[in-house]
Each structure stands twice: as structure tokens, then as C-alpha cells.
Motif scaffolding. Structure first.
Motif, mmCIF file in Angstrom:
data_model
loop_
_atom_site.group_PDB
_atom_site.id
_atom_site.type_symbol
_atom_site.label_atom_id
_atom_site.label_comp_id
_atom_site.label_asym_id
_atom_site.label_seq_id
_atom_site.Cartn_x
_atom_site.Cartn_y
_atom_site.Cartn_z
ATOM 1 N N GLN A 162 36.404 8.866 52.062
ATOM 2 C CA GLN A 162 36.614 10.047 51.245
ATOM 3 C C GLN A 162 38.097 10.185 50.926
ATOM 4 N N PRO A 163 38.449 10.974 49.904
ATOM 5 C CA PRO A 163 39.851 11.097 49.481
ATOM 6 C C PRO A 163 40.820 11.425 50.613
ATOM 7 N N ASP A 164 40.355 12.130 51.641
ATOM 8 C CA ASP A 164 41.301 12.503 52.698
ATOM 9 C C ASP A 164 41.362 11.466 53.828
ATOM 10 N N GLU A 165 40.716 10.317 53.614
ATOM 11 C CA GLU A 165 40.701 9.326 54.704
ATOM 12 C C GLU A 165 41.663 8.166 54.447
ATOM 13 N N PRO A 166 42.167 7.540 55.514
ATOM 14 C CA PRO A 166 43.189 6.495 55.377
ATOM 15 C C PRO A 166 42.784 5.321 54.495
ATOM 16 N N SER A 167 41.486 4.940 54.499
ATOM 17 C CA SER A 167 41.081 3.747 53.753
ATOM 18 C C SER A 167 40.737 4.035 52.295
ATOM 19 N N TYR A 168 40.821 5.285 51.904
ATOM 20 C CA TYR A 168 40.345 5.679 50.579
ATOM 21 C C TYR A 168 41.035 4.923 49.444
ATOM 22 N N THR A 169 42.357 4.906 49.492
ATOM 23 C CA THR A 169 43.102 4.307 48.364
ATOM 24 C C THR A 169 42.735 2.848 48.166
ATOM 25 N N SER A 170 42.782 2.086 49.241
ATOM 26 C CA SER A 170 42.493 0.654 49.079
ATOM 27 C C SER A 170 41.038 0.430 48.708
#
Lengths: 515, 476
Positions: A385-393
């Protein structure tokens, strides 16, 4: 030796030279006396003899043979066989989504949970999945309907997708790929004898799993034609025609629709069309099977995926509380491309509770779907989800895959439509192109003389001359007198360009040779 | 009115698994425990499945490390993993299309793994040749068995196809058979002789089929399930000759071949025994033999991968079998586990010491469990257990008092199901009832998995003993 077996397409027998030899076993054909085999072609289950699956059929078998020859050093006009026959993205170089593989690695070898190279959101999901597994191991059997917390996640995903329309985990059945769920429903529904035998409506062209399953179950296959000239759209008049004709010799009870389409270039049915189909199903008391495995693969401008369930519920209670339906999804397609995990699910809607109990009983016999596939499905419906560390990648990888597919679709359409004799509908989604090819009459005659279906003849020649493996349209069904092939658009862009050019050159050569 | 009032009669007539009522109650009890309802136990011990991991046995490290490395190859950078793990993962990834475990594989399975399996089979059988083209990997051995049954069973034939099956037999096979429209023809194993297979009984079973169905196949389970026997070479050869004479297709379910612990017992594969008989039988008797990654020391049930080896089948039939298997692909991770199973770490490999330690531990636990189970069960006058030689289960016989049988009938339950339900309720232990597997009329049994950690087995036996005494007293 046996060649490709006899196949019925559109009621026509496309025979091969071994018709009469079908009755004799291999040894009898060779003149060697049969050692009295217990299991022979004559006494085996006749339904199995009718099972074929073009996607892995004779042309693929020849491709595998050619690959072997290449490895053995046999010289050919090409150095590798390009297998553009099966929708296998990762085989063609598509990279798996990092986050998914991290979680699965953690699930496989939980000691890695101590390793700080793994992000926290991956570890959290792994722990949650392991907690739901017997003995905290993905090696334990799960409940036959699938791990409960995963079914809950699937239900939530469906609710989100459909703008809040409620979904119950009890109506979710995890499966060994969508194929398993499709076959299970068919197994459940097919009954009756003679003129009351269940008829199942399938689109032509269709994905040959359906025809194989119907042959295996001795169900009656009812073909309805998609409209090539209108981007392979479905029209109700054609459904009516097919149904009425079929009523004379069977009991039509099921309507299968693949949306986005396969092989039909992921064409997405319009909302209006879906409503019409639902109305038709209600009027004619048909169970709807909505194969939606390509739902995340839509990339054409202006095209939108509408889930059958959403449309159904938006049509109001007259429909939403009566029309019976199953919808299917899978981890094999879309941006995930994880075919090798055999993950999938079906959601059953408005199923009679007693029938549902029978379904639950039926799935319990095969124990459970592969647990890694269930875990993967959980990640697909519950991504970062947007607030999680892996979201961007995660988003970056996902967007890249879809963008690449869209570009390849465009490229394919562009190049093919420059070739006289090849017409290509725009690829709206999925991962295939299904162009129509014009074959010169001399080629058709030559094919027939060799006992081959014309588009198989064409594809075999392409394979032998260019090392490109496609599936002939006859494997999917097509209108009489038309010919097609299905090609995946999955190879890396540069390679795809080369493949497209080679096919173009081949087609021109072919047309010339048989003019 | 529902569209689906009519469904397949084969499905409708499918017997609900006897275990169903037990599973349902188990889920309820687990929920009650979660909510804090007081019981004489804090957790339910579920040994109703042949599922070692569920019962607490740990997965083998080597296979899991290889799986993790194949799933996420970045793991191989750095020193966390041993060299042989990396080598194996790299080799196996090289056999996958696109170097990824996410791709489909060829119809029968990954060719190099089929090769490994065929070499394993040859080693196992003392050199009897094995051709990879005769092997098909599938999502579980049951799946492969169902496919082979599909080919054998002509549901439109009259008389219907019959398949001889042992009593007791594991339930999913029976259900698969009957759902396909075949008739199950039971032959009873002789409990008092360690569940021996007697040829006169096979003949009797075959004779009983006259006028009822057309028997085409003979299904055997060796080592047994649920009963824990291991068939002798002599017995296997008798069965093979019988099948040859009576023109029966042999279906050999050998998934427990790595679970043999009886002191006098040795696993001999049907294929090997067939080869040792020699021509002409060895070239003509048709055989399908099944194995899996789910059982044995690896116990990876959740990966759902097994295989079938087909011997002496008509090549024309093989083509159709190929078509049938082509419609559903087998999970890749399971195939990787299979490769490790048939090619485990060897002495000298860096992972070998740990692998040896783990496997020895599992074997020792199993041996201990066997000893304890036989000891405890046989100490009761109304409970008896045949010597456990192989497989993953104990299948002791219960001598239930008439009052208990009566009470069960009143509750609408089979007596052994009744016993199991009470055992679950009062002791928090889940077994399965013999009814599930078939048993001689008037006899009752229970089945439970013995591949568990030793302290789990002690706890099970403690709870079982206490319950059993109480139960027998209540109904005396």
C-alpha cells in the motif's frame, strides 16, 4: 505413426490420413501382433480421445523436437525456436515482481525473517501467511477451499475492485490455476443423457481448455461466434442463434465468456454488452462462467474492464439476486505472470446452497491447491500500500510491465497491418494477437493434400523455415473459411520486432510461392 | 428457481468424506478455544492427515534453502547460503524457461528433472531401465492417478468399468473412482496376518465382479495406507502374475516407499519385481506407479507435486495420455522439491551434515513413535495394532462394546466416527475413523499419523489412553 488426431471444428470433421488407422493400435499398424494389451485405443475412455489442447499440441511438439535437433547441432535457417505459442511472460524474459518473490522466499525458509535485507512489509505478510499454515509450514496441506485468511483477502480485493459490492470469503474457492476451477464447475454442472445432455456455450474463437474439458466430460459444445469485423465483440443475436439451434439436440445450461478475451486480443466487452449477456443468461436460465484472468491486463486507450459481478449488481436486485455465476482469476497472467505457481480462485455468486455444498464436497477430494500459489494470490490481492516501504518499487515494476506490454501491442498491430494478407485487430489487453491471414487457394489445396488444416500447414511451415512457434487459429475455432494464428506479444521488444518482421517476410514469401 | 437443481449425478452421488463431520467440529472447537472456552486441553492435535508438517515435523533445511534461492535469486549473492545450495538452485533455475520458477514447463514436467527422477528409479530398482518419456509429473499423485483412471474408465460402457481396490484403502481414490463412473471392487486385506494380501481373496473379488462390472485394473497401495504393511517381494510377484493372467492393468500407489521401518521389511517396487520375473511378463504387463514429494522425510504436502511412471503402455494410448496431461501444468516449486528428493545431499557436500542430522532425527522419531504406539495400543485389551512396517499411519482396531455401538447408532453415526468425535471433544485429538477407509463388516478402526515429533506422540498417547479407559468404562 500417428499424426495429429482427428478434430471436429464447427461440426466439420477435419480429417487426417489415419482415420481408419485410429481403430488399430500402434503395433497392429506396424504389422506386429498386439501383445494383447489391457489398455488399447479401442477400449480406452472415448472421451479422452477427443481431448486436445492446441496450445501444447502438435505444433509445439514439433517445436520441441526442432529445439532438440538444434542442440544436437543440426543446421537450420535459425539458431533458436521462439515459442510465441503460450502465454508465459516470464519464459519470455518478463521479470517477476520483487516483492512477491521476497515474501515467498521468506515463507519457504522462515529463517530469513531474521535477515535485515528483507523489508518489513514483506516479513509481515510472510508471518501472517505462515501463521495460517498447518505447523507454520507451506508444506502442510491447507483446507481444501483454500487458506481462510487468504480467501478473506480475496473477498476484500473483489469488494474494492467492484466499488464496495460485498463479497463473502465463503463464496471464494482457491484453485490450482484458474483452469482447475473452470474444470471443477463444469464437472459439477454437466449432467443428463442424450438430448438432455448439458450444453455449454463457448465463444469461437475460444481458449482450448474449454473444448478439452467439454470433450473430457462428454458435454455438448455450443459455439457462438465473436464478430471479427467489430473488434471481436459479442452480440446477443448470435448468442440467441446458437442457443436456439442447440436446443434441438441438448439442454443448454452454461454460458462461458472470456473477458478480456483470449485469443481475441484481450478485447474488452463493453458495459452494455455485458448487461445484454446477463439479461440473456437470465432469460434462458443459463449459468454464467466469466473467465476474467486478464482483468489487470487492459491497456488500450478508452478501454475499461467491467467485472461481470459489478455490472450484475448494478442492474438491480431483479438480476443481482437471481443470476447464477462464477468468475475466475489467476496469478498466471497480468503483470504477475507467475504461471508456474498455479495460483487462482473462483467466486461463486447466487449459487444454490445445496449445490454449493456439493461443490465444496467436490473440491475436498483433490485435497488442496498448492500452498505457494495460495500465498502468491494473497500478495496479488493484497499488494504493498502507499504507506508501505515496498510500495514505490512495486508500482515501478508493475507499471513498467504493463507499459512494455502496451508498447508491444502497438508495435504488433502496426507491423502486421502493413502486410497485405494479414489483418490485425487492435490489441486491447491480454498478451496475444490473433490476426486473420489470407491464404492463397493453392496453399489451401496443398494443405488439404497433405492432410493438414490450412492454418496448421502455414504455421508448420513458419516453424520449419523461421523457427517461430505460433498456434494456428484452428486450435481455437474460427468462422469457416477464415484462417488465423495466435501469437503472444511477450518476447522482449527488440526480439519481438525481429519476430514480426520475419513473419511479415514469411507471409509475403508464402503468398508468392502459392500464387 | 435455481438453474443448478440439476447437477452431475456422479458428483451428487459422491460420498461425503466421513471426516467432514469431524473437521467441522474441529474448527468449532478451535474457535471456542480461541474465545477462551475452558477445556481439558489447550490445543487440538490434528493427526488425521498424512501431513508431517501439520503434525509438527520440521521441513528439511536443504530443500527449503534451495526453494528460497530459486524464488529470490538475489539470496545467492553473499554468503548466507552454502555452496551446494547455490549450485543446485542455479542448475535448477537453468532448467526453467526464462530462468524463472514462474514459467510454465513442458507437459510432462521439466525435462532435466524427469531425467533425475528416471535415474533415481533406476538406482532404486537395481539398474532396471527407466525412460524419462514414461514419466509424468502432476499437481499431486492423486491428480496423476485420476488422469490414468480417466483413461481406463469408460463411463458409457456397459457393463461398467471395475477397479479392484484394497480394503482398507484411502478414501480419495475410492471417491475419484466412483465419480468417474467406475465400480470399486473391494478385496479384503487380512488384518490378523499383518494385513496380508491373499491371492484367494483377490480371486474371490474378481469372481464377485462377474455380471456386475468389467474389471480392468487392480489398485494396490504399498507401503499401505491406512494400514501400515509393506508387501513382500513374493506377494508382489504373485499379484503381478495374477494381473497378467486376468488381464488387469496394475496401479501401484507407492507414495510411502521412503517410509519403511519394519525390521524385516524392504520396499520392492512393482516395477522391479516385474523386471525380475522376466520376459514375457516384464515386457507386457501394464503398470502405472505413483510417487510424490508429499510423503517420506520431506513431507512437502503443500507443494502438491507427484509423478507417475508408465510401464509397457501402448504407444498410441500414451499419445492420448500426453494430451490429457497437457491441459494442466504442474507447479514448478514442487518439481524442484522432487529433484532434491531424488538427489539429496551426498557425503562430502557442505549441506550433508545438517541433512543427515535432520533426516536421522525424523527416522529416529518415527522408529520411536512406532515402538510407543504398538506398546501403548497393544496394552489395552480392547485395542489392537498390527505390526507397523511402513507408511505414515497407525490403523489400530477398536473392539467397541455393544452399548457404544448402540449409542452411535442412536446419534446416526458410524461407531468409529462416534469414538473419534468423543475423542476430539474430550481429549482434543483428531483421528479419522476406519469407516472412511473401508473395513470388514462389524470391525472398527481408527487411523492417525505417526510422523510427528516424539513429544507430540507421547502427548497423543497420553490423551488417548486416558480417554480410551474412560470411554470403555462408560460403555461397559
Amino acid at each position: 505413426l500417428f499424426q495429429c488426431s482427428v478434430k471436429k471444428v464447427n461440426g466439420q470433421e477435419i480429417g487426417l490420413n489415419n482415420n481408419s488407422k485410429n481403430k488399430m493400435s500402434q503395433e497392429a499398424v506396424n504389422g506386429v501382433p498386439c501383445r494383447g494389451k489391457v489398455l488399447t485405443v479401442e477400449n480406452m475412455n472415448p472421451n479422452v480421445k477427443r481431448v486436445e489442447y492446441a496450445v501444447r499440441g502438435p505444433i509445439v511438439q514439433r517445436a520441441v523436437q526442432i529445439e532438440k535437433e538444434l542442440r544436437e547441432g543440426v543446421k537450420k535457417p535459425f539458431t533458436e525456436v521462439i515459442k510465441a505459442n503460450i502465454g508465459d511472460a516470464q519464459a519470455m524474459g518478463q521479470r517477476p515482481i520483487t516483492f512477491f518473490r521476497q515474501v515467498l522466499a521468506l515463507c519457504s525458509y522462515p529463517e530469513l525473517l531474521e535477515d535485515n535485507k528483507f523489508p518489513e512489509d514483506a516479513k509481515q505478510r510472510a508471518r501472517r501467511i505462515l501463521d495460517a499454515c498447518g505447523g507454520h509450514s507451506i508444506g502442510a496441506y491447507s483446507a481444501s477451499q483454500g487458506i481462510e485468511c487468504i480467501r478473506q483477502d480475496v473477498a476484500r480485493y473483489i469488494e474494492k475492485r467492484d466499488g464496495g459490492i460485498s463479497s463473502s470469503p465463503d463464496n471464494i474457492y482457491l484453485s490450482t490455476g484458474a483452469s482447475d476451477a473452470i474444470v471443477t464447475i463444469l464437472k459439477l454442472l454437466v449432467c443428463g443423457e442424450g438430448r438432455d445432455r448439458t450444453g455449454v456455450m463457448i465463444s469461437i474463437p475460444q481458449y482450448p481448455l474449454y473444448s478439452a474439458a467439454l470433450a473430457d466430460l462428454a458435454a455438448v459444445q455450443i459455439n457462438y461466434y465473436l464478430d471479427e469485423d467489430n473488434c471481436w465483440s459479442l452480440n446477443v443475436a448470435e448468442l440467441k442463434r446458437a442457443l436456439n439451434e442447440a436446443k434441438q439436440h441438448c439442454k443448454p445450461r452454461v454460458l462461458c465468456i472470456i473477458n478480456p478475451g483470449n485469443p481475441t486480443v484481450g478485447q474488452v466487452q463493453s458495459r452494455q454488452c455485458i448487461e445484454d449477456v446477463i439479461r440473456f443468461a437470465k432469460e434462458e436460465h443459463l449459468f454464467l462462467m466469466a473467465d476474467e484472468v486478464y482483468q489487470d491486463n487492459v491497456y488500450a486507450e478508452g478501454c475499461k474492464f467491467h467485472s461481470f459481478k459489478k455490472v450484475l449488481f448494478e442492474m438491480g436486485p431483479e438480476y443481482s439476486s437471481t443470476v447464477e455465476m462464477a468468475s475466475f482469476h489467476s496469478t498466471s497472467k497480468c503483470y504477475m505472470g507467475e504461471c508456474g505457481f498455479r495460483g487462482g480462485y473462483m467466486e461463486v455468486i447466487n449459487m444454490d446452497p445445496e449445490v454449493k455444498a456439493q461443490l465444496t464436497k467436490l473440491v475436498s477430494v483433490r485435497l488442496c491447491p498448492p500452498v505457494p500459489g495460495q500465498a502468491l494470490l494473497d500478495l496479488v490481492v493484497n499488494p504493498p500500500q502507499p504507506d508501505e516501504p515496498s510500495y514505490t518499487s512495486f508500482m515501478k515494476e508493475r507499471t513498467a510491465v504493463l507499459a512494455a506490454l502496451a508498447e508491444k501491442a502497438r508495435l504488433t498491430e502496426e507491423i502486421f497491418n502493413t502486410v497485405p494478407g494479414i489483418t490485425c485487430n487492435p490489441v486491447q489487453g491480454a498478451m496475444y494477437t490473433f490476426p486473420r491471414i489470407t491464404l492463397p487457394p493453392k496453399a489451401i489445396d496443398k494443405a488439404k493434400a497433405e492432410g493438414k488444416v490450412p492454418d496448421m500447414f502455414y504455421c508448420m511451415k513458419l516453424l520449419e523455415e523461421e523457427g517461430i512457434c505460433l498456434v494456428p487459429g484452428s486450435g481455437f475455432g474460427q468462422k469457416d473459411g477464415t484462417f488465423h494464428f495466435r501469437m503472444t506479444i511477450l518476447p522482449p521488444t527488440e526480439k519481438l520486432k525481429v519476430v514480426l518482421q520475419k513473419i511479415r517476410d514469411f507471409h509475403l514469401r508464402f503468398t508468392n510461392e502459392f500464387s | 428457481m435455481s438453474v443448478l437443481q440439476e447437477i452431475s449425478s456422479d458428483v451428487r452421488n459422491m460420498k461425503q468424506m466421513e471426516n467432514f463431520v469431524l473437521f467441522r467440529r474441529t474448527n468449532e472447537i478451535k474457535e471456542e478455544l480461541r474465545r477462551g472456552v475452558r477445556k481439558s486441553y489447550r490445543e487440538v492435535i490434528d493427526v488425521s492427515w498424512g501431513d508431517p508438517h501439520r503434525a509438527g515435523v520440521k521441513p528439511l533445511s536443504f530443500v527449503r534453502q534451495v526453494l528460497a534461492a530459486c524464488l529470490y535469486p538475489e539470496l545467492m549473492d553473499g554468503d548466507k547460503l552454502m555452496v551446494d545450495v547455490k549450485q543446485r538452485a542455479q542448475r535448477l533455475l537453468g532448467t526453467c524457461a526464462g530462468g524463472s520458477v514462474g514459467s510454465y514447463c513442458a507437459t510432462a514436467g521439466i525435462p532435466q528433472i524427469l531425467q533425475s527422477i528416471s535415474q533415481y528409479i533406476m538406482r532404486r530398482d537395481g539398474g532396471v531401465p527407466c525412460h524419462p518419456e514414461n514419466i509424468y509429473i502432476s499437481p499431486g499423485s492423486q491428480w496423476a492417478l485420476t488422469n490414468i483412471l480417466k483413461v481406463l474408465v469408460n463411463s458409457e460402457a456397459s457393463p461398467r468399468t471395475g477397479v479392484l481396490i484394497p480394503v482398507p484403502c484411502h478414501s480419495t481414490t475410492i471417491i475419484s473412482l466412483t465419480t468417474l463412473g467406475a465400480v470399486a471392487v473391494p478385496y479384503y486385506l487380512r488384518e490378523e496376518r499383518g494385513w496380508a494380501l491373499e491371492m484367494e481373496e483377490l480371486q474371490r473379488a474378481l469372481d464377485s465382479a462377474k455380471g456386475v462390472c468389467n474389471p480392468v485394473a487392480l489398485y494396490m497401495i504399498n507401503p499401505g495406507n491406512p494400514a501400515g504393511y509393506v508387501q513382500s517381494r513374493k506377494s508382489i510377484q504373485e499379484v503381478i502374475r495374477f494381473a497378467a493372467e486376468k488381464k488387469l492393468f496394475l496401479l501401484a500407489d507407492e507414495v510411502y516407499q521412503d517410509c519403511v521401518y519394519g525390521k524385516e521389511s524392504e520396499f520392492v517396487s512393482y516395477k522391479r519385481a516385474l523386471a525380475e520375473i522376466g520376459a514375457p511378463l516384464s515386457d507386457s504387463v501394464e503398470l502405472a506407479s505413483f510417487h510424490t514429494a508429499s510423503k517420506g522425510l520431506m513431507g512437502e504436502c503443500g507443494l502438491r507435486t507427484g509423478y507417475v511412471e508408465l510401464v509397457n503402455l501402448d504407444p498410441a494410448v500414451m499419445k492420448h495420455i500426453n494430451n490429457l496431461f497437457s491441459t494442466n501444468s504442474c507447479p514448478i516449486l514442487g518439481q524442484i522439491a522432487l529433484d532434491v528428493m531424488v538427489n539429496p545431499p551426498q557425503p562430502g557436500d557442505p549441506s550433508y551434515p545438517l541433512y543427515l542430522k535432520e533426516t536421522q532425527h525424523i527416522r529416529a522419531s518415527l522408529a520411536q513413535n512406532v515402538r510407543r504406539v504398538e506398546e501403548v495400543i497393544n496394552s489395552f485389551p480392547d485395542f489392537s495394532c498390527q505390526p507397523l512396517e511402513g507408511g505414515a499411519f497407525a490403523f489400530p482396531r477398536l473392539f467397541l462394546p455393544p452399548k457404544a455401538i448402540e449409542r452411535a447408532k442412536e446419534a446416526g453415526l458410524q461407531p468409529d466416527t462416534f469414538y473419534c468425535l468423543r475423542l476430539l471433544e474430550e481429549a482434543g485429538v483428531l483421528f479419522s475413523p476406519g469407516t472412511e477407509y473401508g473395513q470388514k463388516e462389524g470391525t472398527y478402526h481408527i487411523r492417525f499419523c505417526i510422523m510427528t515429533p516424539t513429544d507430540t506422540m507421547e502427548e497423543i498417547l497420553r490423551r488417548l489412553s486416558a480417554f480410551h479407559e474412560q470411554f470403555m468404562k462408560e460403555f461397559s
